[in-house]
Design an enzyme around this catalytic site. Structure first.
Site, PDB file in Angstrom:
ATOM      1  N   TYR A 138     -12.095 -12.258   4.226  1.00  0.00           N
ATOM      2  CA  TYR A 138     -11.021 -11.596   3.472  1.00  0.00           C
ATOM      3  C   TYR A 138     -11.619 -10.664   2.417  1.00  0.00           C
ATOM      4  O   TYR A 138     -11.233  -9.495   2.319  1.00  0.00           O
ATOM      5  CB  TYR A 138     -10.153 -12.666   2.809  1.00  0.00           C
ATOM      6  CG  TYR A 138      -8.976 -12.132   2.020  1.00  0.00           C
ATOM      7  CD1 TYR A 138      -7.838 -11.655   2.655  1.00  0.00           C
ATOM      8  CD2 TYR A 138      -8.991 -12.133   0.618  1.00  0.00           C
ATOM      9  CE1 TYR A 138      -6.747 -11.186   1.935  1.00  0.00           C
ATOM     10  CE2 TYR A 138      -7.908 -11.669  -0.112  1.00  0.00           C
ATOM     11  CZ  TYR A 138      -6.788 -11.195   0.554  1.00  0.00           C
ATOM     12  OH  TYR A 138      -5.708 -10.728  -0.172  1.00  0.00           O
ATOM     13  N   ASP A 173       6.742  -4.871  10.816  1.00  0.00           N
ATOM     14  CA  ASP A 173       6.110  -6.186  10.765  1.00  0.00           C
ATOM     15  C   ASP A 173       6.031  -6.750  12.181  1.00  0.00           C
ATOM     16  O   ASP A 173       6.803  -6.356  13.058  1.00  0.00           O
ATOM     17  CB  ASP A 173       6.918  -7.143   9.873  1.00  0.00           C
ATOM     18  CG  ASP A 173       6.055  -8.210   9.227  1.00  0.00           C
ATOM     19  OD1 ASP A 173       5.784  -8.111   8.010  1.00  0.00           O
ATOM     20  OD2 ASP A 173       5.631  -9.148   9.941  1.00  0.00           O
ATOM     21  N   ASP A 225       2.487  -5.321  16.303  1.00  0.00           N
ATOM     22  CA  ASP A 225       1.250  -5.764  15.662  1.00  0.00           C
ATOM     23  C   ASP A 225       0.446  -4.532  15.246  1.00  0.00           C
ATOM     24  O   ASP A 225      -0.017  -3.772  16.101  1.00  0.00           O
ATOM     25  CB  ASP A 225       0.448  -6.629  16.652  1.00  0.00           C
ATOM     26  CG  ASP A 225      -0.747  -7.297  15.993  1.00  0.00           C
ATOM     27  OD1 ASP A 225      -1.286  -6.740  15.012  1.00  0.00           O
ATOM     28  OD2 ASP A 225      -1.158  -8.367  16.471  1.00  0.00           O
ATOM     29  N   ASN A 266       0.068  -2.550   3.954  1.00  0.00           N
ATOM     30  CA  ASN A 266       0.237  -3.791   3.206  1.00  0.00           C
ATOM     31  C   ASN A 266      -0.361  -5.020   3.876  1.00  0.00           C
ATOM     32  O   ASN A 266      -0.574  -6.037   3.235  1.00  0.00           O
ATOM     33  CB  ASN A 266       1.751  -4.010   2.998  1.00  0.00           C
ATOM     34  CG  ASN A 266       2.058  -5.098   2.016  1.00  0.00           C
ATOM     35  OD1 ASN A 266       1.892  -4.904   0.824  1.00  0.00           O
ATOM     36  ND2 ASN A 266       2.492  -6.241   2.502  1.00  0.00           N
ATOM     37  N   ILE A 281       4.893  -8.922  -1.399  1.00  0.00           N
ATOM     38  CA  ILE A 281       4.574  -7.590  -1.935  1.00  0.00           C
ATOM     39  C   ILE A 281       5.174  -6.500  -1.042  1.00  0.00           C
ATOM     40  O   ILE A 281       5.742  -5.520  -1.535  1.00  0.00           O
ATOM     41  CB  ILE A 281       3.046  -7.436  -2.074  1.00  0.00           C
ATOM     42  CG1 ILE A 281       2.525  -8.361  -3.177  1.00  0.00           C
ATOM     43  CG2 ILE A 281       2.665  -5.976  -2.347  1.00  0.00           C
ATOM     44  CD1 ILE A 281       1.012  -8.494  -3.243  1.00  0.00           C
ATOM     45  N   LYS A 321     -11.378  -6.630   2.273  1.00  0.00           N
ATOM     46  CA  LYS A 321     -10.636  -6.011   1.175  1.00  0.00           C
ATOM     47  C   LYS A 321     -11.521  -5.015   0.414  1.00  0.00           C
ATOM     48  O   LYS A 321     -11.031  -4.018  -0.121  1.00  0.00           O
ATOM     49  CB  LYS A 321     -10.072  -7.085   0.243  1.00  0.00           C
ATOM     50  CG  LYS A 321      -8.911  -7.863   0.854  1.00  0.00           C
ATOM     51  CD  LYS A 321      -7.734  -6.950   1.180  1.00  0.00           C
ATOM     52  CE  LYS A 321      -6.500  -7.702   1.616  1.00  0.00           C
ATOM     53  NZ  LYS A 321      -5.364  -6.805   1.926  1.00  0.00           N
ATOM     54  N   SER A 377      -7.387  -6.326  -2.804  1.00  0.00           N
ATOM     55  CA  SER A 377      -7.263  -7.573  -3.569  1.00  0.00           C
ATOM     56  C   SER A 377      -8.434  -7.630  -4.552  1.00  0.00           C
ATOM     57  O   SER A 377      -9.504  -7.068  -4.279  1.00  0.00           O
ATOM     58  CB  SER A 377      -7.349  -8.773  -2.623  1.00  0.00           C
ATOM     59  OG  SER A 377      -7.596  -9.960  -3.354  1.00  0.00           O
TER      60      SER A 377
HETATM   61  N1  LIG Z   1      -0.291 -12.771  -2.860  1.00  0.00           N
HETATM   62  C1  LIG Z   1      -1.410 -12.534  -3.516  1.00  0.00           C
HETATM   63  O1  LIG Z   1      -1.787 -13.249  -4.439  1.00  0.00           O
HETATM   64  C2  LIG Z   1      -2.246 -11.329  -3.154  1.00  0.00           C
HETATM   65  C3  LIG Z   1      -3.313 -11.022  -3.993  1.00  0.00           C
HETATM   66  C4  LIG Z   1      -4.097  -9.933  -3.687  1.00  0.00           C
HETATM   67  C5  LIG Z   1      -3.821  -9.166  -2.568  1.00  0.00           C
HETATM   68  N2  LIG Z   1      -2.779  -9.483  -1.758  1.00  0.00           N
HETATM   69  C6  LIG Z   1      -2.559  -8.649  -0.597  1.00  0.00           C
HETATM   70  O2  LIG Z   1      -1.251  -8.106  -0.664  1.00  0.00           O
HETATM   71  C7  LIG Z   1      -0.745  -7.949   0.656  1.00  0.00           C
HETATM   72  C8  LIG Z   1       0.578  -8.652   0.789  1.00  0.00           C
HETATM   73  O3  LIG Z   1       0.448  -9.980   0.356  1.00  0.00           O
HETATM   74  P1  LIG Z   1       1.661 -10.993   0.421  1.00  0.00           P
HETATM   75  O4  LIG Z   1       1.248 -12.177  -0.368  1.00  0.00           O
HETATM   76  O5  LIG Z   1       2.919 -10.331   0.066  1.00  0.00           O
HETATM   77  O6  LIG Z   1       1.566 -11.363   1.983  1.00  0.00           O
HETATM   78  P2  LIG Z   1       2.548 -11.841   3.153  1.00  0.00           P
HETATM   79  O7  LIG Z   1       1.663 -12.565   4.071  1.00  0.00           O
HETATM   80  O8  LIG Z   1       3.773 -12.541   2.628  1.00  0.00           O
HETATM   81  O9  LIG Z   1       3.047 -10.478   3.809  1.00  0.00           O
HETATM   82  C9  LIG Z   1       2.293  -9.803   4.761  1.00  0.00           C
HETATM   83  C10 LIG Z   1       3.194  -9.408   5.923  1.00  0.00           C
HETATM   84  O10 LIG Z   1       2.375  -8.748   6.861  1.00  0.00           O
HETATM   85  C11 LIG Z   1       2.731  -9.183   8.157  1.00  0.00           C
HETATM   86  N3  LIG Z   1       1.591  -9.023   9.052  1.00  0.00           N
HETATM   87  C12 LIG Z   1       0.413  -9.691   9.015  1.00  0.00           C
HETATM   88  N4  LIG Z   1      -0.388  -9.272  10.008  1.00  0.00           N
HETATM   89  C13 LIG Z   1       0.296  -8.312  10.669  1.00  0.00           C
HETATM   90  C14 LIG Z   1       0.002  -7.508  11.793  1.00  0.00           C
HETATM   91  N5  LIG Z   1      -1.158  -7.619  12.421  1.00  0.00           N
HETATM   92  N6  LIG Z   1       0.929  -6.606  12.205  1.00  0.00           N
HETATM   93  C15 LIG Z   1       2.111  -6.498  11.579  1.00  0.00           C
HETATM   94  N7  LIG Z   1       2.454  -7.246  10.503  1.00  0.00           N
HETATM   95  C16 LIG Z   1       1.559  -8.146  10.070  1.00  0.00           C
HETATM   96  C17 LIG Z   1       3.154 -10.641   8.000  1.00  0.00           C
HETATM   97  O11 LIG Z   1       4.023 -11.044   9.081  1.00  0.00           O
HETATM   98  C18 LIG Z   1       3.846 -10.609   6.641  1.00  0.00           C
HETATM   99  O12 LIG Z   1       5.236 -10.392   6.785  1.00  0.00           O
HETATM  100  C19 LIG Z   1      -1.832  -8.459   1.606  1.00  0.00           C
HETATM  101  O13 LIG Z   1      -2.639  -7.403   2.037  1.00  0.00           O
HETATM  102  C20 LIG Z   1      -2.618  -9.392   0.713  1.00  0.00           C
HETATM  103  O14 LIG Z   1      -3.940  -9.552   1.173  1.00  0.00           O
HETATM  104  C21 LIG Z   1      -1.977 -10.566  -2.037  1.00  0.00           C
END
Ligand SMILES: NC(=O)c1ccc[n+]([C@@H]2O[C@H](COP(=O)([O-])OP(=O)(O)OC[C@H]3O[C@@H](n4cnc5c(N)ncnc54)[C@H](O)[C@@H]3O)[C@@H](O)[C@H]2O)c1
Length: 282
Positions: free
Chosen positions: A178, A59, A85, A112, A40, A182, A164
């Protein structure tokens, strides 16, 4: 991102849809991807750049962030990688200082990052709960503290927080920390929106449903225990009224809408991108 006066007030003819971010800087916290492919944050970063924004690709995973930046530049967009971080105060201060040094002020904060761990109260340690809260919620406080003074000074700004459907509903398996964090993201963003609306700052939450991102290969399969990844994917798709998982792009497009002046009169609310799943009885 206009404040007190309606954007189209007194317009001689109906305004065009202002889905445009030219001249804006967007800070995407968590712009990499947990595994190769379109997360995302990555899809959102590319979408913002396609609308003309300069993108701060942030990131903790340097290689993954660099990949997002390279994808934007390959399309002729403007992006810069910042590594740190987002849950650590010193890193957050440095990341925003670097972003400001490079691009000037941040106009849009796209928050994100999101991590989780399967389990209910008996399976979730206090340390895990604290870590998940620090990454998912406390980081939003730290990032807001960095962007709000500049947004207030300029009388405009937009915050997009990613929650989420787990923050609104029980999804059929325990995912306590989680889900709680959220839910907190939603209420944090509502509070921010109310307080800063008089300053021209809008804040909204995007609430994704079951999205087909690379991370589901590494985490979600384990939630459907005893099943293969393909079975887990099929089980997720079958729950959704539209009959499929969403794509990262479908979430990214909702974020871009909220970041732009097309959403100039929208603040303090949630945009649910879930194929209808939160409206279901079972
Ligand atoms: N994929 C799904 O089905 C879904 C559904 C609902 C909500 N979400 C939410 O959408 C968002 C993105 O989801 P995604 O599936 O693309 O996730 P993802 O894990 O692929 O991407 C998240 C990115 O954040 C980075 N990250 C994590 N912790 C960090 C930190 N402390 N500092 C800096 N960077 C950090 C990770 O390295 C990663 O690149 C998240 O908040 C997730 O909870 C996802």
């Amino acid at each position: 991102m206009t404040a007190g006066v309606a954007r189209d007030a007194g317009a001689a003819r109906p305004p065009a849809l202002p889905l445009d971010l030219s001249g804006r800087t967007v800070f995407v916290a968590g712009a990499g991807s947990a595994a190769p492919g379109w997360s995302i944050g990555r899809a959102s970063s590319v979408t913002y750049a396609r609308l003309g924004a300069r993108v701060c690709v942030v990131d903790r995973d340097a290689a993954s962030a660099e990949e997002t930046t390279a994808l934007i530049r390959a399309e002729g967009g403007v992006a810069e990688t910042f590594v740190g971080d987002i849950a650590v105060e010193e890193d957050v201060a440095r990341l925003f200082a670097e972003a400001r040094e490079h691009f000037g002020m941040v106009d849009v904060l796209h928050h994100n990052v999101g991590i989780g761990k399967t389990g209910g109260p008996l399976e979730t340690s206090a340390a895990d709960f604290d870590r998940i809260h620090a990454v998912n919620v406390r980081s939003l406080l730290l990032a807001s503290q960095q962007v709000l003074p500049g947004m207030v000074a300029r009388g405009r700004g937009a915050v997009i927080a990613i929650s989420s459907v787990a923050g609104m509903r029980y999804l059929g398996y325990p995912h306590l920390a989680y889900s709680v964090t959220k839910a907190a993201v939603i209420q944090f963003t509502r509070m921010l929106a109310q307080q800063y609306a008089p300053h021209g700052v809008r804040a909204n939450t995007v609430v994704p449903g079951l999205i087909d991102t690379p991370r589901i290969a590494t985490t979600v399969a384990s939630m459907y225990s005893g099943t293969s990844l393909e079975q887990a994917r099929a089980a997720r798709a079958a729950q959704v009224p539209l009959g499929r998982m969403g794509s990262a792009w479908e979430v990214a497009h909702a974020c871009a809408f909220l970041a732009s002046d097309a959403a100039a009169y929208i603040t303090g609310t949630e945009l649910v991108v879930d194929g209808g799943i939160t409206g279901k009885y079972v």
